[in-house]
Design an enzyme around this catalytic site. Structure first.
Site, PDB file in Angstrom:
ATOM      1  N   HIS A  52       0.848  -1.204   0.000  1.00  0.00           N
ATOM      2  CA  HIS A  52       0.000   0.000   0.000  1.00  0.00           C
ATOM      3  C   HIS A  52       0.872   1.239   0.000  1.00  0.00           C
ATOM      4  O   HIS A  52       2.091   1.148   0.135  1.00  0.00           O
ATOM      5  CB  HIS A  52      -0.998  -0.018   1.153  1.00  0.00           C
ATOM      6  CG  HIS A  52      -0.399   0.142   2.520  1.00  0.00           C
ATOM      7  ND1 HIS A  52       0.403  -0.820   3.100  1.00  0.00           N
ATOM      8  CD2 HIS A  52      -0.472   1.157   3.429  1.00  0.00           C
ATOM      9  CE1 HIS A  52       0.774  -0.414   4.299  1.00  0.00           C
ATOM     10  NE2 HIS A  52       0.272   0.784   4.528  1.00  0.00           N
ATOM     11  N   HIS A  54       1.506   3.923   1.855  1.00  0.00           N
ATOM     12  CA  HIS A  54       2.080   4.712   2.950  1.00  0.00           C
ATOM     13  C   HIS A  54       3.611   4.770   2.865  1.00  0.00           C
ATOM     14  O   HIS A  54       4.271   3.811   2.505  1.00  0.00           O
ATOM     15  CB  HIS A  54       1.631   4.153   4.310  1.00  0.00           C
ATOM     16  CG  HIS A  54       0.204   4.485   4.616  1.00  0.00           C
ATOM     17  ND1 HIS A  54      -0.561   3.775   5.504  1.00  0.00           N
ATOM     18  CD2 HIS A  54      -0.603   5.457   4.127  1.00  0.00           C
ATOM     19  CE1 HIS A  54      -1.779   4.304   5.560  1.00  0.00           C
ATOM     20  NE2 HIS A  54      -1.829   5.322   4.730  1.00  0.00           N
ATOM     21  N   HIS A  57       6.218   2.308   3.949  1.00  0.00           N
ATOM     22  CA  HIS A  57       6.286   1.065   3.170  1.00  0.00           C
ATOM     23  C   HIS A  57       6.873   1.285   1.777  1.00  0.00           C
ATOM     24  O   HIS A  57       7.161   0.319   1.080  1.00  0.00           O
ATOM     25  CB  HIS A  57       4.879   0.442   3.046  1.00  0.00           C
ATOM     26  CG  HIS A  57       4.285   0.118   4.379  1.00  0.00           C
ATOM     27  ND1 HIS A  57       4.049  -1.171   4.798  1.00  0.00           N
ATOM     28  CD2 HIS A  57       3.909   0.916   5.402  1.00  0.00           C
ATOM     29  CE1 HIS A  57       3.551  -1.145   6.031  1.00  0.00           C
ATOM     30  NE2 HIS A  57       3.456   0.115   6.408  1.00  0.00           N
ATOM     31  N   HIS A 108      -7.470  -0.596   5.532  1.00  0.00           N
ATOM     32  CA  HIS A 108      -6.420   0.314   6.044  1.00  0.00           C
ATOM     33  C   HIS A 108      -6.212   1.428   5.024  1.00  0.00           C
ATOM     34  O   HIS A 108      -6.210   2.608   5.370  1.00  0.00           O
ATOM     35  CB  HIS A 108      -5.147  -0.491   6.284  1.00  0.00           C
ATOM     36  CG  HIS A 108      -3.958   0.338   6.682  1.00  0.00           C
ATOM     37  ND1 HIS A 108      -3.867   0.977   7.899  1.00  0.00           N
ATOM     38  CD2 HIS A 108      -2.806   0.627   6.022  1.00  0.00           C
ATOM     39  CE1 HIS A 108      -2.714   1.631   7.964  1.00  0.00           C
ATOM     40  NE2 HIS A 108      -2.056   1.433   6.837  1.00  0.00           N
ATOM     41  N   HIS A 163       4.558  -4.413  11.229  1.00  0.00           N
ATOM     42  CA  HIS A 163       4.900  -3.615  12.409  1.00  0.00           C
ATOM     43  C   HIS A 163       4.993  -4.497  13.650  1.00  0.00           C
ATOM     44  O   HIS A 163       4.214  -5.457  13.793  1.00  0.00           O
ATOM     45  CB  HIS A 163       3.845  -2.529  12.678  1.00  0.00           C
ATOM     46  CG  HIS A 163       3.868  -1.404  11.695  1.00  0.00           C
ATOM     47  ND1 HIS A 163       4.687  -0.302  11.840  1.00  0.00           N
ATOM     48  CD2 HIS A 163       3.182  -1.211  10.545  1.00  0.00           C
ATOM     49  CE1 HIS A 163       4.500   0.522  10.820  1.00  0.00           C
ATOM     50  NE2 HIS A 163       3.582  -0.006  10.009  1.00  0.00           N
TER      51      HIS A 163
HETATM   52 FE    FE Z   1       2.793   0.990   8.197  1.00  0.00          FE
HETATM   53 ZN    ZN Z   2       0.100   1.843   6.470  1.00  0.00          ZN
END
Ligand code: FE
Ligand code: ZN
Length: 251
Positions: A52, A54, A57, A108, A163
């Site tokens: 994804h 973000h 990442h 998310h 995480h």
């Molecule tokens: Fe993350």
């Molecule tokens: Zn994320």
């Protein structure tokens, strides 16, 4: 082939698959620690997989990619992605003899994808041990449906979460479900691992079904805790999930 966690930032793991010659990095938010590992072990990067958009990442893509393919979600715009994937697509990485199916798991984020091969799941920030991702640009209904999909994978599937949130998630899980011996055993294991500075991950689908409150909203203990927290019955499974996610945000 090995799958090793490369710690990044405060609590991210960049998972690196390698066979001693070639490597694949999953969600490399930071190039530095990946470059160091690859240099120390004389590896060549064969591909990058992104779940994804973000930054924690994707931040390492530009510095790492070189000529290697960068796979990512079709539904999100991410600089450096060369192959945009959606549900049903297959990623083949010949150097490591790997083949992953792509699953759409929004919630998310709206375009979040997972990479699945029998025994192995890279699910980004969707499923964590004892928890799940927050809602950013997806909805609670999407995240609930995505987690139910992941829970339907075989029990022995290893879950490579991105995480190290496990102990904090377990503190919430203990508040939500008082009586869960499997959860207590996992808590003891994770406390020991963290005291030794070891990762708690990967988890497995079977374990998460037994201990993760977000996969257990149909359980009487979880429903009783939600009722006590809200002061009224939480409603159907979707409503329970939504309320549980909200409760966790303020826990
Ligand atoms: Fe993350
Ligand atoms: Zn994320």
């Amino acid at each position: 082939m090995q799958i090793v966690p490369i710690p990044a930032f405060n609590d991210n793991y960049i998972w690196l698959m390698h066979n001693g010659r070639h490597a694949v990095a999953v969600d490399p938010g930071d190039a530095g620690p990946v470059r160091d590992f690859i240099a120390q072990h004389a590896l060549t990067l064969a591909a990058i997989l992104i779940t994804h958009h973000h930054r924690d990442h994707t931040g390492g893509i530009a510095a790492l990619a070189g000529n290697c393919p960068v796979y990512g979600p079709a539904g999100e715009s991410i600089d450096g992605v060369t192959h945009r994937l959606r549900e049903g697509d297959v990623v083949t990485i010949e150097e490591l003899d790997l083949r992953f199916e792509v699953l759409d798991i929004p919630g998310h984020t709206a375009g979040h994808i997972a990479y699945y091969a029998p025994g192995t799941l890279f699910c980004g920030d969707t499923l964590f041990s004892a928890g799940c991702g927050r809602l950013f640009d997806g909805t609670a209904a999407q995240l609930h449906a995505s987690l139910k999909r992941l829970a339907a994978l075989p029990d022995d599937t290893r879950v490579y979460c991105t995480h190290e949130y496990t102990l904090a998630n377990l503190a919430f899980a203990c508040a939500v479900e008082a009586d869960n011996p499997a959860r207590d055993a996992w808590l003891a294991t994770c406390q020991r691992r963290r005291a030794e500075n070891q990762p708690t991950l990967p988890s497995t689908i079977g374990r998460e079904k037994a201990i993760n409150p977000f996969l257990r909203v149909d359980q009487p203990g979880v429903q009783a805790a939600l009722t006590a927290h809200l002061g009224h019955a939480p409603g159907d499974a979707q409503a329970c999930f939504t309320r549980l996610r909200e409760w966790k945000n303020t826990f």
